[in-house]
Design a protein around this motif. Structure first.
Motif, PDB file in Angstrom:
ATOM      1  N   SER A  18       0.823  -1.211   0.000  1.00  0.00           N
ATOM      2  CA  SER A  18       0.000   0.000   0.000  1.00  0.00           C
ATOM      3  C   SER A  18       0.858   1.262   0.000  1.00  0.00           C
ATOM      4  CB  SER A  18      -0.972   0.002   1.172  1.00  0.00           C
ATOM      5  OG  SER A  18      -0.284  -0.068   2.386  1.00  0.00           O
ATOM      6  N   LEU A  19       1.965   1.263   0.736  1.00  0.00           N
ATOM      7  CA  LEU A  19       2.845   2.435   0.721  1.00  0.00           C
ATOM      8  C   LEU A  19       3.478   2.647  -0.651  1.00  0.00           C
ATOM      9  CD1 LEU A  19       4.630   2.165   4.176  1.00  0.00           C
ATOM     10  CD2 LEU A  19       2.876   3.803   3.482  1.00  0.00           C
ATOM     11  N   PHE A  20       3.920   1.559  -1.254  1.00  0.00           N
ATOM     12  CA  PHE A  20       4.516   1.673  -2.585  1.00  0.00           C
ATOM     13  C   PHE A  20       3.495   2.171  -3.606  1.00  0.00           C
ATOM     14  CE2 PHE A  20       5.336  -0.303  -6.726  1.00  0.00           C
ATOM     15  CZ  PHE A  20       6.529   0.332  -7.040  1.00  0.00           C
ATOM     16  N   LEU A  21       2.307   1.581  -3.597  1.00  0.00           N
ATOM     17  CA  LEU A  21       1.284   1.995  -4.551  1.00  0.00           C
ATOM     18  C   LEU A  21       0.805   3.419  -4.299  1.00  0.00           C
ATOM     19  CD1 LEU A  21      -0.809  -1.270  -4.855  1.00  0.00           C
ATOM     20  CD2 LEU A  21       0.717  -0.272  -6.561  1.00  0.00           C
ATOM     21  N   PHE A  22       0.704   3.808  -3.035  1.00  0.00           N
ATOM     22  CA  PHE A  22       0.340   5.189  -2.733  1.00  0.00           C
ATOM     23  C   PHE A  22       1.359   6.157  -3.321  1.00  0.00           C
ATOM     24  CE2 PHE A  22       0.993   8.887   0.006  1.00  0.00           C
ATOM     25  CZ  PHE A  22      -0.199   9.548  -0.241  1.00  0.00           C
ATOM     26  N   ALA A  23       2.639   5.857  -3.148  1.00  0.00           N
ATOM     27  CA  ALA A  23       3.686   6.726  -3.699  1.00  0.00           C
ATOM     28  C   ALA A  23       3.584   6.812  -5.217  1.00  0.00           C
ATOM     29  CB  ALA A  23       5.063   6.220  -3.287  1.00  0.00           C
ATOM     30  N   VAL A  24       3.320   5.689  -5.865  1.00  0.00           N
ATOM     31  CA  VAL A  24       3.189   5.685  -7.322  1.00  0.00           C
ATOM     32  C   VAL A  24       1.999   6.531  -7.759  1.00  0.00           C
ATOM     33  CG1 VAL A  24       2.651   4.232  -9.318  1.00  0.00           C
ATOM     34  CG2 VAL A  24       4.373   3.490  -7.662  1.00  0.00           C
ATOM     35  N   TYR A  25       0.846   6.327  -7.129  1.00  0.00           N
ATOM     36  CA  TYR A  25      -0.341   7.112  -7.487  1.00  0.00           C
ATOM     37  C   TYR A  25      -0.141   8.600  -7.195  1.00  0.00           C
ATOM     38  CZ  TYR A  25      -3.269   3.031  -8.384  1.00  0.00           C
ATOM     39  OH  TYR A  25      -3.810   1.899  -8.912  1.00  0.00           O
ATOM     40  N   LEU A  27       2.713  10.282  -7.123  1.00  0.00           N
ATOM     41  CA  LEU A  27       3.650  10.849  -8.093  1.00  0.00           C
ATOM     42  C   LEU A  27       3.031  10.983  -9.481  1.00  0.00           C
ATOM     43  CD1 LEU A  27       6.949   9.064  -7.032  1.00  0.00           C
ATOM     44  CD2 LEU A  27       6.329  11.461  -6.685  1.00  0.00           C
ATOM     45  N   LYS A  28       2.049  10.151  -9.777  1.00  0.00           N
ATOM     46  CA  LYS A  28       1.358  10.252 -11.061  1.00  0.00           C
ATOM     47  C   LYS A  28       0.372  11.411 -11.089  1.00  0.00           C
ATOM     48  CE  LYS A  28       0.065   6.647 -13.349  1.00  0.00           C
ATOM     49  NZ  LYS A  28      -0.588   5.378 -13.728  1.00  0.00           N
ATOM     50  N   GLY A  29       0.128  12.044  -9.950  1.00  0.00           N
ATOM     51  CA  GLY A  29      -0.703  13.229  -9.907  1.00  0.00           C
ATOM     52  C   GLY A  29      -2.146  12.989  -9.495  1.00  0.00           C
ATOM     53  N   TYR A  30      -2.426  11.840  -8.903  1.00  0.00           N
ATOM     54  CA  TYR A  30      -3.778  11.581  -8.420  1.00  0.00           C
ATOM     55  C   TYR A  30      -4.075  12.460  -7.210  1.00  0.00           C
ATOM     56  CZ  TYR A  30      -4.436   7.352 -11.241  1.00  0.00           C
ATOM     57  OH  TYR A  30      -4.605   6.480 -12.275  1.00  0.00           O
ATOM     58  N   VAL A  31      -5.355  12.749  -7.003  1.00  0.00           N
ATOM     59  CA  VAL A  31      -5.795  13.463  -5.812  1.00  0.00           C
ATOM     60  C   VAL A  31      -5.482  12.574  -4.607  1.00  0.00           C
ATOM     61  CG1 VAL A  31      -7.805  14.473  -4.668  1.00  0.00           C
ATOM     62  CG2 VAL A  31      -7.617  14.528  -7.163  1.00  0.00           C
ATOM     63  N   LEU A  32      -5.220  13.187  -3.451  1.00  0.00           N
ATOM     64  CA  LEU A  32      -4.773  12.445  -2.272  1.00  0.00           C
ATOM     65  C   LEU A  32      -5.741  11.326  -1.890  1.00  0.00           C
ATOM     66  CD1 LEU A  32      -2.720  12.177   0.038  1.00  0.00           C
ATOM     67  CD2 LEU A  32      -4.135  13.776   1.331  1.00  0.00           C
ATOM     68  N   THR A  33      -7.021  11.616  -1.793  1.00  0.00           N
ATOM     69  CA  THR A  33      -7.983  10.585  -1.383  1.00  0.00           C
ATOM     70  C   THR A  33      -8.094   9.475  -2.424  1.00  0.00           C
ATOM     71  OG1 THR A  33      -9.808  11.883  -2.301  1.00  0.00           O
ATOM     72  CG2 THR A  33      -9.348  12.133   0.062  1.00  0.00           C
ATOM     73  N   GLU A  34      -8.042   9.847  -3.690  1.00  0.00           N
ATOM     74  CA  GLU A  34      -8.102   8.838  -4.751  1.00  0.00           C
ATOM     75  C   GLU A  34      -6.859   7.953  -4.726  1.00  0.00           C
ATOM     76  OE1 GLU A  34      -8.515   8.732  -9.602  1.00  0.00           O
ATOM     77  OE2 GLU A  34      -9.132  10.520  -8.508  1.00  0.00           O
ATOM     78  N   ALA A  35      -5.712   8.542  -4.454  1.00  0.00           N
ATOM     79  CA  ALA A  35      -4.469   7.775  -4.363  1.00  0.00           C
ATOM     80  C   ALA A  35      -4.518   6.803  -3.186  1.00  0.00           C
ATOM     81  CB  ALA A  35      -3.276   8.713  -4.230  1.00  0.00           C
TER      82      ALA A  35
END
Length: 78
Positions: A18-25, A27-35
């Motif tokens: 989850s931490l890795f995927l959160f960082a990826v999302y 950095l890709k520019g997703y909104v915080l809650t969506e990430a």
């Protein structure tokens, strides 16, 4: 390998994923809650897949040197 072992394993895989995927999302520019929601969703799926495959391979008696969840037998060490 009891209940506590698998609980620790699940939590470790879930948190790391989850931490890795959160960082990826993020950095890709997703909104915080969506990430956060996307990372948690895919972390649950990947954790379930990981645990299911480990249980399957353990039932077949196959070792995983990386996971280190089954003691080495004497025949494999020779």
């Amino acid at each position: 390998m009891g209940y506590q072992f698998w609980l620790k394993r699940c939590l470790l895989v879930f948190v790391c994923t989850s931490l890795f995927l959160f960082a990826v999302y993020w950095l890709k520019g997703y909104v915080l809650t969506e990430a956060i929601y996307s990372a948690l969703f895919w972390a649950v799926i990947s954790t379930a897949t990981f645990v299911a495959t480990r249980l399957y391979h353990l039932s077949k008696g196959r070792r995983c040197d990386v996971c280190n969840d089954m003691p080495a037998s004497r025949e494999q060490d020779k």
